[in-house]
Design a protein around this motif. Sequence first.
Motif, PDB file in Angstrom:
ATOM      1  N   VAL A 107       0.841  -1.210   0.000  1.00 41.33           N
ATOM      2  CA  VAL A 107       0.000   0.000   0.000  1.00 41.33           C
ATOM      3  C   VAL A 107       0.873   1.255   0.000  1.00 41.33           C
ATOM      4  CG1 VAL A 107      -1.688   1.343   1.341  1.00 41.33           C
ATOM      5  CG2 VAL A 107      -1.972  -1.133   1.104  1.00 41.33           C
ATOM      6  N   GLY A 111      -1.882   1.513  -4.018  1.00 37.97           N
ATOM      7  CA  GLY A 111      -2.973   0.586  -3.703  1.00 37.97           C
ATOM      8  C   GLY A 111      -3.004  -0.587  -4.659  1.00 37.97           C
ATOM      9  N   VAL A 114      -1.228  -4.249  -4.184  1.00 43.62           N
ATOM     10  CA  VAL A 114      -1.730  -5.353  -3.358  1.00 43.62           C
ATOM     11  C   VAL A 114      -2.351  -6.405  -4.274  1.00 43.62           C
ATOM     12  CG1 VAL A 114      -3.309  -6.003  -1.499  1.00 43.62           C
ATOM     13  CG2 VAL A 114      -2.232  -3.731  -1.477  1.00 43.62           C
ATOM     14  N   ARG A 123      -5.050 -14.205   4.982  1.00 42.23           N
ATOM     15  CA  ARG A 123      -6.175 -15.030   5.459  1.00 42.23           C
ATOM     16  C   ARG A 123      -5.682 -16.377   6.004  1.00 42.23           C
ATOM     17  NH1 ARG A 123     -10.534 -12.406   4.126  1.00 42.23           N
ATOM     18  NH2 ARG A 123     -10.734 -11.545   2.039  1.00 42.23           N
ATOM     19  N   ASP A 129     -11.435 -10.098   7.464  1.00 40.87           N
ATOM     20  CA  ASP A 129     -11.692  -8.964   6.572  1.00 40.87           C
ATOM     21  C   ASP A 129     -11.402  -7.632   7.285  1.00 40.87           C
ATOM     22  OD1 ASP A 129     -12.430 -10.541   4.469  1.00 40.87           O
ATOM     23  OD2 ASP A 129     -14.439  -9.691   4.257  1.00 40.87           O
ATOM     24  N   VAL A 136      -4.925  -1.932   5.549  1.00 39.49           N
ATOM     25  CA  VAL A 136      -4.851  -1.081   4.345  1.00 39.49           C
ATOM     26  C   VAL A 136      -5.116   0.379   4.719  1.00 39.49           C
ATOM     27  CG1 VAL A 136      -5.957  -0.559   2.124  1.00 39.49           C
ATOM     28  CG2 VAL A 136      -5.407  -2.927   2.719  1.00 39.49           C
ATOM     29  N   ALA A 140      -2.552   3.465   4.414  1.00 37.64           N
ATOM     30  CA  ALA A 140      -2.959   4.620   3.595  1.00 37.64           C
ATOM     31  C   ALA A 140      -2.941   5.905   4.428  1.00 37.64           C
ATOM     32  CB  ALA A 140      -4.343   4.372   3.003  1.00 37.64           C
TER      33      ALA A 140
ATOM     34  N   HIS B   3     -11.173  -7.112  -2.376  1.00 36.19           N
ATOM     35  CA  HIS B   3     -10.397  -8.063  -1.576  1.00 36.19           C
ATOM     36  C   HIS B   3     -11.138  -8.509  -0.315  1.00 36.19           C
ATOM     37  CE1 HIS B   3      -6.954  -7.764  -4.113  1.00 36.19           C
ATOM     38  NE2 HIS B   3      -6.521  -6.593  -3.698  1.00 36.19           N
ATOM     39  N   ILE B   4     -12.108  -7.711   0.145  1.00 32.93           N
ATOM     40  CA  ILE B   4     -12.873  -8.085   1.343  1.00 32.93           C
ATOM     41  C   ILE B   4     -14.359  -8.073   1.000  1.00 32.93           C
ATOM     42  CG2 ILE B   4     -11.121  -7.308   3.007  1.00 32.93           C
ATOM     43  CD1 ILE B   4     -12.749  -4.744   3.406  1.00 32.93           C
ATOM     44  N   ASP B   5     -15.168  -8.630   1.896  1.00 28.55           N
ATOM     45  CA  ASP B   5     -16.586  -8.831   1.608  1.00 28.55           C
ATOM     46  C   ASP B   5     -17.391  -7.554   1.862  1.00 28.55           C
ATOM     47  OD1 ASP B   5     -18.981 -10.024   0.995  1.00 28.55           O
ATOM     48  OD2 ASP B   5     -19.228 -10.943   2.971  1.00 28.55           O
ATOM     49  N   LEU B  16     -16.435   0.761   1.093  1.00 29.72           N
ATOM     50  CA  LEU B  16     -15.522   0.619   2.242  1.00 29.72           C
ATOM     51  C   LEU B  16     -16.067   1.375   3.452  1.00 29.72           C
ATOM     52  CD1 LEU B  16     -12.200   1.239   0.266  1.00 29.72           C
ATOM     53  CD2 LEU B  16     -13.453  -0.911   0.566  1.00 29.72           C
ATOM     54  N   PHE B  19     -18.672  -0.632   5.019  1.00 32.84           N
ATOM     55  CA  PHE B  19     -18.070  -1.772   5.729  1.00 32.84           C
ATOM     56  C   PHE B  19     -17.584  -1.359   7.124  1.00 32.84           C
ATOM     57  CE2 PHE B  19     -14.347  -4.278   6.959  1.00 32.84           C
ATOM     58  CZ  PHE B  19     -14.808  -5.578   6.797  1.00 32.84           C
ATOM     59  N   ARG B  20     -17.070  -0.115   7.227  1.00 33.54           N
ATOM     60  CA  ARG B  20     -16.462   0.326   8.492  1.00 33.54           C
ATOM     61  C   ARG B  20     -16.906   1.764   8.782  1.00 33.54           C
ATOM     62  NH1 ARG B  20     -13.727   0.079  13.188  1.00 33.54           N
ATOM     63  NH2 ARG B  20     -11.487  -0.447  13.150  1.00 33.54           N
ATOM     64  N   TYR B 148      -6.619   3.595  -0.320  1.00 34.59           N
ATOM     65  CA  TYR B 148      -7.719   2.895   0.368  1.00 34.59           C
ATOM     66  C   TYR B 148      -8.604   2.208  -0.685  1.00 34.59           C
ATOM     67  CZ  TYR B 148     -11.554   2.686   3.915  1.00 34.59           C
ATOM     68  OH  TYR B 148     -12.534   2.303   4.800  1.00 34.59           O
ATOM     69  N   ASP B 150      -8.017   1.547  -3.975  1.00 35.43           N
ATOM     70  CA  ASP B 150      -7.370   0.534  -4.823  1.00 35.43           C
ATOM     71  C   ASP B 150      -6.715  -0.578  -4.006  1.00 35.43           C
ATOM     72  OD1 ASP B 150      -8.126   1.554  -7.265  1.00 35.43           O
ATOM     73  OD2 ASP B 150      -6.370   2.855  -7.448  1.00 35.43           O
ATOM     74  N   GLY B 151      -6.271  -0.274  -2.789  1.00 37.40           N
ATOM     75  CA  GLY B 151      -5.615  -1.288  -1.945  1.00 37.40           C
ATOM     76  C   GLY B 151      -6.576  -2.388  -1.527  1.00 37.40           C
ATOM     77  N   LEU B 152      -7.885  -2.074  -1.507  1.00 40.02           N
ATOM     78  CA  LEU B 152      -8.896  -3.093  -1.201  1.00 40.02           C
ATOM     79  C   LEU B 152      -9.648  -3.506  -2.460  1.00 40.02           C
ATOM     80  CD1 LEU B 152      -9.972  -1.690   2.269  1.00 40.02           C
ATOM     81  CD2 LEU B 152      -8.920  -3.918   1.843  1.00 40.02           C
TER      82      LEU B 152
END
Lengths: 191, 191
Positions: A107, A111, A114, A123, A129, A136, A140, B3-5, B16, B19-20, B148, B150-152
């Motif tokens: 990162v 980005g 990765v 994982r 997740d 990340v 960042a 990369h994450i759900d 993202l 997600f958070r 953030y 592109d890294g995910l």
Amino acid sequence: MPHIDVDKTLPGIRSLMAFRPETAKPLSALAEILLRDTEGLSPAERELIGTYVSYLNDCFYCHHSHGEIAVCYLDGDRDLVEAVRHNYKEAPISEKLKSLLQIAGKVQKSGKSVTPEDIENARQHGATDRDIHDTVLIAAAFCLFNRYVDGLASIAPQDLSTYPERARQIVEHGYGSHIYSKQAESPKPKA
Amino acid sequence: MPHIDVDKTLPGIRSLMAFRPETAKPLSALAEILLRDTEGLSPAERELIGTYVSYLNDCFYCHHSHGEIAVCYLDGDRDLVEAVRHNYKEAPISEKLKSLLQIAGKVQKSGKSVTPEDIENARQHGATDRDIHDTVLIAAAFCLFNRYVDGLASIAPQDLSTYPERARQIVEHGYGSHIYSKQAESPKPKA
């Protein structure tokens, strides 16, 4: 010599936060949530990721500030923090943290660096997740903090003995607005 | 494929942030202050700086999203935004903005790349300390946002016709939490 007229008695990002309190507030809030959350990654692991990225970005102020905070969380184990900075693959840390530092290092470059293989490796070592997300975003965020601090040429104290005390304050009180308030440094006079 | 759900019906950073939500809040607040402040730099200038840095970082989602927001502020002048992306030195913009884009381009590489000459050049074209501060922080912030996103590996819609509507929403309502809330997309039923 800072590029803009900031309070020269304040080091690093603290001088910039005092210059522009409006943006200091969300930046402090971001640091507080990302670096002191205890769900998933520990605060020590979060600070190690920030220290490593700051070291890769060659940000003296940030990698020493956050390195010292990590030292605090690690009960004074400065050797471990040094090992993560210089060669985390051989450091006495978990394979999970190594896999996350690998992602953080990608990162730092971009980005897009990765890969699905980096994620799969994390994982397989137990990263969730949320761990991957936070890694990340921490990496960042330090790409922001490091550029902010060095892009405005804020003052980075060269005397490393000044960093541990500030680190202890952050470990104890967090990344609240008080960290860039000068008033907070002077204890209130007793009544 | 992220990369994450995350919720795959939401594009880019919005997935993202959903997600958070804990970190979404300060990130949105930072964008709101840095990109919509009207003191010193205009919102159009701020978005042009963000678009340019995102273009340098090759972040498709961010440079199209913020490019469209700049287009909105510039009454539809998409040619000007394209000119800033590809060769700002020849674009029909002020010398002051060119000098700030020069600083932003340095920050994209590294904070240490910014020289006293870059700063002096900006001052000679009328930039204040606050303009310089905000330019460095906008450029640094997009180094976060781009990494953030592109890294995910969040989803960047390839259909460019989807970007203008979202841009208009942001210009109208700002970078509040509603931008990553799915509910906000459905108008409330009339009583």
